[in-house]
Design a protein around this motif. Structure first.
Motif, PDB file in Angstrom:
ATOM      1  N   SER A  88       8.542  54.433 -34.177  1.00  0.00           N
ATOM      2  CA  SER A  88       9.488  54.622 -35.275  1.00  0.00           C
ATOM      3  C   SER A  88       9.110  53.784 -36.495  1.00  0.00           C
ATOM      4  O   SER A  88       9.209  54.251 -37.636  1.00  0.00           O
ATOM      5  N   GLY A  89       8.630  52.557 -36.273  1.00  0.00           N
ATOM      6  CA  GLY A  89       8.266  51.691 -37.386  1.00  0.00           C
ATOM      7  C   GLY A  89       6.968  52.060 -38.066  1.00  0.00           C
ATOM      8  O   GLY A  89       6.644  51.498 -39.131  1.00  0.00           O
ATOM      9  N   LEU A  90       6.218  53.011 -37.505  1.00  0.00           N
ATOM     10  CA  LEU A  90       4.938  53.426 -38.077  1.00  0.00           C
ATOM     11  C   LEU A  90       5.039  54.707 -38.899  1.00  0.00           C
ATOM     12  O   LEU A  90       4.110  55.038 -39.639  1.00  0.00           O
ATOM     13  N   LEU A  91       6.127  55.435 -38.752  1.00  0.00           N
ATOM     14  CA  LEU A  91       6.183  56.800 -39.291  1.00  0.00           C
ATOM     15  C   LEU A  91       5.961  56.868 -40.798  1.00  0.00           C
ATOM     16  O   LEU A  91       5.409  57.854 -41.291  1.00  0.00           O
ATOM     17  N   ASP A  92       6.352  55.838 -41.533  1.00  0.00           N
ATOM     18  CA  ASP A  92       6.238  55.909 -42.989  1.00  0.00           C
ATOM     19  C   ASP A  92       4.810  55.758 -43.485  1.00  0.00           C
ATOM     20  O   ASP A  92       4.522  56.012 -44.653  1.00  0.00           O
ATOM     21  N   ARG A  93       3.877  55.377 -42.597  1.00  0.00           N
ATOM     22  CA  ARG A  93       2.495  55.152 -43.041  1.00  0.00           C
ATOM     23  C   ARG A  93       1.512  56.161 -42.464  1.00  0.00           C
ATOM     24  O   ARG A  93       0.355  56.223 -42.883  1.00  0.00           O
ATOM     25  N   LEU A  94       1.947  56.958 -41.485  1.00  0.00           N
ATOM     26  CA  LEU A  94       1.036  57.849 -40.773  1.00  0.00           C
ATOM     27  C   LEU A  94       0.804  59.166 -41.512  1.00  0.00           C
ATOM     28  O   LEU A  94       1.730  59.756 -42.062  1.00  0.00           O
ATOM     29  N   ASP A  95      -0.446  59.612 -41.503  1.00  0.00           N
ATOM     30  CA  ASP A  95      -0.778  60.951 -41.995  1.00  0.00           C
ATOM     31  C   ASP A  95      -0.571  61.993 -40.905  1.00  0.00           C
ATOM     32  O   ASP A  95      -0.318  63.165 -41.192  1.00  0.00           O
ATOM     33  N   LEU A  96      -0.676  61.537 -39.647  1.00  0.00           N
ATOM     34  CA  LEU A  96      -0.732  62.476 -38.532  1.00  0.00           C
ATOM     35  C   LEU A  96      -0.108  61.837 -37.293  1.00  0.00           C
ATOM     36  O   LEU A  96      -0.474  60.722 -36.913  1.00  0.00           O
TER      37      LEU A  96
END
Length: 368
Positions: free
Chosen positions: A219-227
């Motif tokens: 959940s804490g990674l979603l704002d930075r992921l392309d995929l």
């Protein structure tokens, strides 16, 4: 036993249950094998190959169902095939009964025996890794700007960062996805609840742009992921999700979700199965790729692995009969979905809220 191999009729499905080599082994065992003409073309097997292996070629699927008792398939039995089913049929295929109530209804109405091959693989389906590899490849394609993606490259160039991806679940599917992503210079984080799975992945991909973490940090990674590539097979009775609809609003414009497991409203709340004909849809501004027969895109390799994996089960059932083979083989027993109009598959019963007879009791092998 008379064994039938019909052509798969699911759209964009080129796999076939048995190749010529497996047909030869069954024929050498003394079984008769009937194959629909053209069934193996997309998997690299000609009708002449099947004939040379000892098969009898038939003109259509209906003729195969009429001629055979054991039906070997890859995908679920579709409504177009329902009329050809008989009580003495033994259907061995990927049934996915919990999510296909109409299929199970028909099986129970006819009274045939059905074995879900997706439940019989001791070490996971041989097509799992292929699904991960192809799904990741499709994800990389969706990151390109002309496809609506974030516009990052697979490699690092001129100081610009490469694609950043998360692979959720590091089993056979996840390992396949990692093979594709890390063949390039993609920045990947692999997530799993199993510390051992994370440790193995760290060793396998040491020196590459790879790190691992517990699945709780997604959940804490979603704002930075392309995929985001989901490889977690979500229990069908669960109502929670790893990625909720509300989470999509925190993802950056152009990001994409590849749900290889394709569990409708499963690990990804907004997932629903699609086909190769129309593979991508938009939810809350985020593109989703959820093709439910991904390995069908590479039928030559996928059929080779599938046929090798199911041949021992086919031989066992053909030699002993379905119920006797299930009594002797716990992996076959796991897949027994129904027989004689009785549902025996616990997961299907739970999801569809049906009565069932536990498989061990049905087979008369419960411990005293």
């Amino acid at each position: 036993m008379r064994i039938g191999v019909p052509r798969e009729i699911k759209p964009q499905e080129g796999r076939v249950a048995l190749l010529a080599g497996e047909v030869r082994e069954l024929a050498d065992d003394g079984h008769e094998v009937f194959v629909e003409r053209g069934a193996g073309i997309l998997s690299g097997v000609t009708d002449a190959d099947y004939a040379a292996a000892g098969a009898t070629l038939l003109d259509d699927g209906t003729a195969v169902y009429q001629s055979a008792r054991l039906i070997a398939k890859v995908k679920e039995v579709l409504p177009q095939e329902y009329g050809a089913l008989r009580p003495d049929h033994i259907v061995m295929t990927n049934i996915h009964g919990a999510l296909n109530r109409n299929e199970v209804d028909r099986f129970l109405e006819v009274g045939l025996t059905a074995i879900a091959l997706e439940d019989t693989h001791r070490y996971g389906s041989p097509n799992c890794a292929l699904a991960g590899e192809i799904g990741a490849f499709e994800g990389l394609r969706l990151v390109f700007a002309p496809n609506g993606g974030t516009g990052r490259h697979l490699f690092t160039h001129f100081g610009a960062p490469p694609i950043e991806a998360a692979v959720v679940g590091l089993g056979n599917v996840g390992r396949g996805a990692l093979r594709t992503l890390l063949a390039f210079d993609v920045d990947v984080i692999g997530l799993d609840i199993d510390r051992g799975a994370r440790g193995r992945a760290e060793l396998d991909w040491s020196g590459r742009r790879f790190r691992s973490g517990d699945i709780d940090i997604l959940s804490g990674l979603l704002d930075r992921l392309d995929l985001v590539i989901n490889c977690v097979l979500w229990p069908k009775h669960r109502n929670d999700h790893l990625v909720n609809r509300a989470d999509l609003g925190r993802m950056k414009p152009g990001a994409a979700i590849i749900d290889i497991s394709c569990d409708e409203a499963g690990a990804i709340e907004t997932s629903r199965p699609t086909s190769w004909r129309d593979p991508v849809y938009l939810e809350e501004g985020i593109r989703h790729f959820c093709v439910d027969n991904i390995p069908g895109a590479v039928p030559v390799a996928a059929s080779a692995g599938y046929a090798r994996a199911i041949l021992p089960h086919i031989r066992h059932v053909a030699g002993e009969g379905a119920l006797e083979a299930c009594r002797h083989d716990p992996w076959l027993r796991r897949g027994l979905t129904c027989a004689d109009g009785t549902l025996t598959h616990a997961e299907t019963a739970r999801i569809q809220k049906r009565d069932h007879v536990p498989v061990d009791r049905f087979l008369g092998i419960e411990a005293a």
